[in-house]
Design an enzyme around this catalytic site. Structure first.
Site, short mmCIF file in Angstrom:
data_model
loop_
_atom_site.label_atom_id
_atom_site.label_comp_id
_atom_site.label_asym_id
_atom_site.label_seq_id
_atom_site.Cartn_x
_atom_site.Cartn_y
_atom_site.Cartn_z
N TRP A 9 0.04 26.77 54.17
CA TRP A 9 -1.39 27.12 54.16
C TRP A 9 -1.97 27.03 55.58
CZ3 TRP A 9 -2.21 29.80 50.20
CH2 TRP A 9 -1.69 29.45 48.95
N ASP A 64 -9.30 22.32 55.93
CA ASP A 64 -8.99 22.83 54.59
C ASP A 64 -8.69 21.61 53.73
OD1 ASP A 64 -7.82 23.81 52.28
OD2 ASP A 64 -6.34 25.07 53.31
N LYS A 75 -8.01 22.94 42.43
CA LYS A 75 -7.06 21.84 42.45
C LYS A 75 -7.69 20.56 41.88
CE LYS A 75 -4.34 24.64 44.76
NZ LYS A 75 -4.39 24.93 46.18
C1 LIG Z 1 -4.08 26.23 47.04
C2 LIG Z 1 -4.37 26.10 48.49
C3 LIG Z 1 -4.88 27.15 49.26
C4 LIG Z 1 -5.09 28.53 48.70
O1 LIG Z 1 -6.18 28.55 47.89
P1 LIG Z 1 -6.70 29.92 47.24
O2 LIG Z 1 -8.01 29.47 46.64
O3 LIG Z 1 -5.69 30.35 46.24
O4 LIG Z 1 -6.88 30.93 48.31
C5 LIG Z 1 -5.16 26.91 50.58
N1 LIG Z 1 -4.97 25.71 51.14
C6 LIG Z 1 -4.48 24.67 50.44
C7 LIG Z 1 -4.28 23.35 51.10
C8 LIG Z 1 -4.16 24.83 49.09
O5 LIG Z 1 -3.68 23.81 48.38
#
Ligand SMILES: *Cc1c(COP(=O)(O)O)cnc(C)c1O
Length: 363
Positions: A99, A173, A197
């Site tokens: 990511w 993030d 999540k």
């Molecule tokens: C799941 C995830 C993403 C991607 O998220 P989307 O909402 O599917 O774009 C990005 N960064 C991390 C750390 C993730 O766990």
């Protein structure tokens, strides 16, 4: 049989939140309409959006000067929206997983984007510490929890970053560890994440943004990609993801009732300790992430070399015992148990019992 949900995302939500969401799909708070069919402009929905921002601010102890907005597009859209709004000359990224790497790739379209350090050569099993943050960067980007590899920036590693930031803006993030522990939001310019999540069903993205950072870049920003549009519109410039925002509010209320982030952190520590202890004591299983960087949210583990051929058998055994979503991500292999906020200690104990039972049969 009771199903224990260890999916990485979309993932487990508190049972009461799911029931309350189901109720609102039939009759939204006694208004005689489903939440699926009301206008987001209806007077019923505005309080939901207001409460979403207010509870995020309260639980995360967000200081004045920040706004919380709810958008579509996922964390993946933030990989591009962030540099669109903040990158004038240069940005710096810590590459701790797929990511993080995707975020870095998007930034390269907007200016100079440097990778200060990477653990890619070690398949992202640890969080690098040996780097400087270039002081001419517009921001420094980190991924606080690496969902796929099961590494997380511990409080110590976060403190090390705060100490070497200098005047550079920190951006994170936090898709997979938001609201899992207290965090000092004042150290960050922007925090974003997909809500699927730890907070809500798929479809909504949260962005916590310090307002004074905006409006500084010289490029034209398309209306929908400009954070200011959504701040001014109160996350309702266009139709927001009504249902996921409502479920997010329910999850936030649940968290508050539980005692907030200090309480959930204690519970998350207890869960992670239970599972890692079982892995470390096992003759059969072994963890993949470096111990000091282990995530409390995502726990990847594999079979030791001599037991490797039992992988499919363990997956079947786990499924037969009600364990859902324990297959590892393809880039790590083996198994991964995601133990987000809504997973309780009893669920982790059930997984540990299942692993021990399997080991007793085969080791
Ligand atoms: C799941 C995830 C993403 C991607 O998220 P989307 O909402 O599917 O774009 C990005 N960064 C991390 C750390 C993730 O766990």
């Amino acid at each position: 049989m009771k199903q224990y949900n260890f999916n990485a995302g979309p993932s487990i939500l508190p049972q009461e939140v799911i029931k309350q969401t189901a109720d609102a799909v039939i009759d939204f708070e006694g208004h005689g309409l489903s939440i699926l069919e009301i206008s987001h402009r209806a007077k019923y929905f505005q309080p939901v959006m207001d409460e979403a921002e207010a509870l995020m601010k309260e639980l995360l102890n967000i200081p004045d000067g920040y706004r919380v907005i709810f958008l579509g597009g996922g964390a993946s859209l933030q990989f591009c929206m962030l540099p669109y709004n903040l990158l004038e000359h240069k940005a710096a990224y810590l590459n701790t997983g797929v990511w993080a790497k995707k975020a870095l790739k998007e930034a390269k379209a907007f200016g100079e984007a440097v990778e200060v350090a990477s653990s890619a050569d070690a398949n992202y099993t640890f969080i690098p510490t040996d780097y400087e943050i270039p002081q001419d960067a517009d921001y420094f980007h980190v991924t606080t929890n690496n969902t796929i590899y099961g590494t997380e920036l511990s409080d110590e590693k976060l403190q090390q970053i705060y100490d070497k930031l200098g005047k550079v803006t920190l951006v994170a993030d936090m898709s997979s560890d938001i609201l899992s522990r207290p965090i000092d939001v004042s150290k960050y310019g922007i925090i974003y994440g997909g809500a699927q999540k730890n907070l809500a069903p798929a479809g909504v993205t949260f962005v916590i943004v310090r307002e004074d950072l905006l409006g500084k870049v010289s490029r034209h920003i398309p209306t929908m990609l400009d954070y200011r549009t959504h701040i001014e519109g109160g996350s309702m410039f266009n139709t927001p993801p009504v249902l996921p925002v409502y479920t997010a509010v329910l999850t936030l209320r649940w968290l508050k009732n539980l005692g907030g982030l200090e309480a959930i952190e204690k519970r998350n520590i207890a869960k992670a300790e239970l599972l890692y202890k079982a892995i470390d004591e096992s003759k059969m299983f072994v963890g993949t992430a470096k111990k000091e960087d282990r995530s409390r949210m995502n726990v990847p583990f594999v079979l030791k070399e001599e037991y490797k051929e039992l992988e499919a058998e363990f997956l079947k055994f786990a499924a037969d015992h009600g364990m859902v979503g324990v297959k590892g991500h393809r880039s790590v292999g083996g198994f991964r148990a995601s133990i987000y906020n809504a997973m309780d200690l009893e669920g982790v104990q059930a997984l540990v019992d299942c692993m021990k039972e399997f080991e007793a049969l085969h080791a």
